[in-house]
Design a protein around this motif. Sequence first.
Motif, PDB file in Angstrom:
ATOM      1  N   ASN A 147       0.834  -1.209   0.000  1.00 51.58           N
ATOM      2  CA  ASN A 147       0.000   0.000   0.000  1.00 51.58           C
ATOM      3  C   ASN A 147       0.865   1.254   0.000  1.00 51.58           C
ATOM      4  OD1 ASN A 147      -2.380  -1.430  -0.035  1.00 51.58           O
ATOM      5  ND2 ASN A 147      -2.697  -1.335   2.164  1.00 51.58           N
ATOM      6  N   ASP A 148       1.934   1.232   0.811  1.00 52.55           N
ATOM      7  CA  ASP A 148       2.852   2.380   0.834  1.00 52.55           C
ATOM      8  C   ASP A 148       3.501   2.587  -0.528  1.00 52.55           C
ATOM      9  OD1 ASP A 148       2.242   2.728   3.482  1.00 52.55           O
ATOM     10  OD2 ASP A 148       4.112   1.837   4.248  1.00 52.55           O
ATOM     11  N   ILE A 149       3.914   1.492  -1.151  1.00 47.37           N
ATOM     12  CA  ILE A 149       4.540   1.577  -2.484  1.00 47.37           C
ATOM     13  C   ILE A 149       3.542   2.128  -3.488  1.00 47.37           C
ATOM     14  CG2 ILE A 149       5.436   0.186  -4.397  1.00 47.37           C
ATOM     15  CD1 ILE A 149       6.784  -1.606  -2.265  1.00 47.37           C
ATOM     16  N   LEU A 150       2.297   1.650  -3.431  1.00 46.71           N
ATOM     17  CA  LEU A 150       1.278   2.153  -4.355  1.00 46.71           C
ATOM     18  C   LEU A 150       1.017   3.640  -4.143  1.00 46.71           C
ATOM     19  CD1 LEU A 150      -1.349  -0.742  -4.421  1.00 46.71           C
ATOM     20  CD2 LEU A 150       0.086   0.030  -6.301  1.00 46.71           C
ATOM     21  N   GLN A 151       0.925   4.051  -2.883  1.00 51.30           N
ATOM     22  CA  GLN A 151       0.699   5.471  -2.604  1.00 51.30           C
ATOM     23  C   GLN A 151       1.871   6.312  -3.083  1.00 51.30           C
ATOM     24  OE1 GLN A 151      -0.102   5.632   1.601  1.00 51.30           O
ATOM     25  NE2 GLN A 151      -2.233   4.979   1.372  1.00 51.30           N
ATOM     26  N   GLN A 152       3.090   5.832  -2.847  1.00 55.33           N
ATOM     27  CA  GLN A 152       4.275   6.570  -3.304  1.00 55.33           C
ATOM     28  C   GLN A 152       4.313   6.633  -4.823  1.00 55.33           C
ATOM     29  OE1 GLN A 152       6.316   8.235  -1.303  1.00 55.33           O
ATOM     30  NE2 GLN A 152       7.338   9.053  -3.090  1.00 55.33           N
ATOM     31  N   ALA A 153       3.947   5.528  -5.478  1.00 54.26           N
ATOM     32  CA  ALA A 153       3.921   5.519  -6.950  1.00 54.26           C
ATOM     33  C   ALA A 153       2.881   6.498  -7.474  1.00 54.26           C
ATOM     34  CB  ALA A 153       3.627   4.101  -7.457  1.00 54.26           C
ATOM     35  N   LYS A 154       1.726   6.563  -6.815  1.00 57.64           N
ATOM     36  CA  LYS A 154       0.702   7.529  -7.226  1.00 57.64           C
ATOM     37  C   LYS A 154       1.211   8.953  -7.055  1.00 57.64           C
ATOM     38  CE  LYS A 154      -3.372   4.685  -6.324  1.00 57.64           C
ATOM     39  NZ  LYS A 154      -4.544   4.494  -5.467  1.00 57.64           N
ATOM     40  N   LYS A 155       1.851   9.226  -5.906  1.00 59.07           N
ATOM     41  CA  LYS A 155       2.397  10.564  -5.679  1.00 59.07           C
ATOM     42  C   LYS A 155       3.449  10.902  -6.738  1.00 59.07           C
ATOM     43  CE  LYS A 155       1.743  10.689  -0.661  1.00 59.07           C
ATOM     44  NZ  LYS A 155       2.439  10.651   0.639  1.00 59.07           N
ATOM     45  N   ASP A 156       4.350   9.933  -6.990  1.00 60.48           N
ATOM     46  CA  ASP A 156       5.398  10.164  -7.982  1.00 60.48           C
ATOM     47  C   ASP A 156       4.815  10.402  -9.362  1.00 60.48           C
ATOM     48  OD1 ASP A 156       7.260   9.857  -5.991  1.00 60.48           O
ATOM     49  OD2 ASP A 156       7.854   7.816  -6.565  1.00 60.48           O
ATOM     50  N   SER A 157       3.802   9.621  -9.726  1.00 57.37           N
ATOM     51  CA  SER A 157       3.200   9.802 -11.046  1.00 57.37           C
ATOM     52  C   SER A 157       2.482  11.143 -11.132  1.00 57.37           C
ATOM     53  CB  SER A 157       2.239   8.652 -11.368  1.00 57.37           C
ATOM     54  OG  SER A 157       1.107   8.680 -10.527  1.00 57.37           O
TER      55      SER A 157
ATOM     56  N   HIS B  22       3.317  13.860  -9.439  1.00 62.88           N
ATOM     57  CA  HIS B  22       4.375  14.865  -9.559  1.00 62.88           C
ATOM     58  C   HIS B  22       4.966  14.866 -10.971  1.00 62.88           C
ATOM     59  CE1 HIS B  22       4.446  16.162  -5.423  1.00 62.88           C
ATOM     60  NE2 HIS B  22       4.577  14.918  -4.984  1.00 62.88           N
ATOM     61  N   LEU B  23       5.144  13.691 -11.526  1.00 62.81           N
ATOM     62  CA  LEU B  23       5.712  13.582 -12.871  1.00 62.81           C
ATOM     63  C   LEU B  23       4.759  14.187 -13.902  1.00 62.81           C
ATOM     64  CD1 LEU B  23       8.086  12.487 -14.517  1.00 62.81           C
ATOM     65  CD2 LEU B  23       6.864  10.338 -14.726  1.00 62.81           C
ATOM     66  N   ILE B  24       3.467  13.932 -13.744  1.00 64.20           N
ATOM     67  CA  ILE B  24       2.484  14.500 -14.673  1.00 64.20           C
ATOM     68  C   ILE B  24       2.492  16.021 -14.574  1.00 64.20           C
ATOM     69  CG2 ILE B  24       0.008  14.744 -15.077  1.00 64.20           C
ATOM     70  CD1 ILE B  24      -0.254  11.746 -14.377  1.00 64.20           C
TER      71      ILE B  24
ATOM     72  N   PHE C 285       5.810  21.126 -20.657  1.00 65.28           N
ATOM     73  CA  PHE C 285       5.122  21.285 -21.945  1.00 65.28           C
ATOM     74  C   PHE C 285       4.679  22.728 -22.123  1.00 65.28           C
ATOM     75  CE2 PHE C 285       1.027  21.453 -24.188  1.00 65.28           C
ATOM     76  CZ  PHE C 285       1.436  21.027 -25.442  1.00 65.28           C
ATOM     77  N   HIS C 286       4.075  23.306 -21.070  1.00 66.34           N
ATOM     78  CA  HIS C 286       3.605  24.690 -21.170  1.00 66.34           C
ATOM     79  C   HIS C 286       4.772  25.658 -21.349  1.00 66.34           C
ATOM     80  CE1 HIS C 286      -0.635  24.066 -20.650  1.00 66.34           C
ATOM     81  NE2 HIS C 286      -0.450  23.340 -19.570  1.00 66.34           N
ATOM     82  N   LYS C 287       5.858  25.435 -20.620  1.00 60.12           N
ATOM     83  CA  LYS C 287       7.036  26.293 -20.769  1.00 60.12           C
ATOM     84  C   LYS C 287       7.598  26.170 -22.178  1.00 60.12           C
ATOM     85  CE  LYS C 287       8.421  26.332 -15.911  1.00 60.12           C
ATOM     86  NZ  LYS C 287       9.394  25.847 -14.937  1.00 60.12           N
TER      87      LYS C 287
END
Length: 165
Positions: free
Chosen positions: A73-83, A85-87, A94-96
């Motif tokens: 669950n921690d890994i999934l939450q961290q992956a969601k946060k990372d994704s 942030h990456l998005i 892209f805007h810049k």
Amino acid sequence: MVIDATFWVAISFLIFIGALVYLKIPQKINELLNKLILDIKNEIDESEKLRQEAKVLLDNAQNKLDTAQTVSNDILQQAKKDSDHLIIEMNDKFHKSSEIKKSLAENKISQMKEAALKEIKDVSIKIAVDSVKKIINTSVDKSKLDGLFEKNLEETKIALKKISS
């Protein structure tokens, strides 16, 4: 005293019991039963130990499973946060990038406009000079020449003003 069949059955029963005691059969039966009881007790004790060990193993496995679930669950939450942030980061880049490209395109358009205006001015000046030369070469009268020069000069100024605006 009358000796009948019951008496002989009682005597034979006593002899039978005496023979059993003499041959130590009850003691052997007792030892055999005690041994069986001890074996059964040992099996019960061993099965109790095995049950306790199985319970400990089950508890350990459950703890590991809970830990693994928590870690996943921690890994999934961290992956969601990372994704996320990456998005966001990719979106910002892209805007810049699009702003930079837009700015570069506007600069290029501005430079091309300035170059076109300069070229138009150069061509206008060349046409004016050529017109003046032609008029000078073909003209006999200086007053006509001055009038034509003034007229062409005014036309050129008007044309340049139209192009500049």
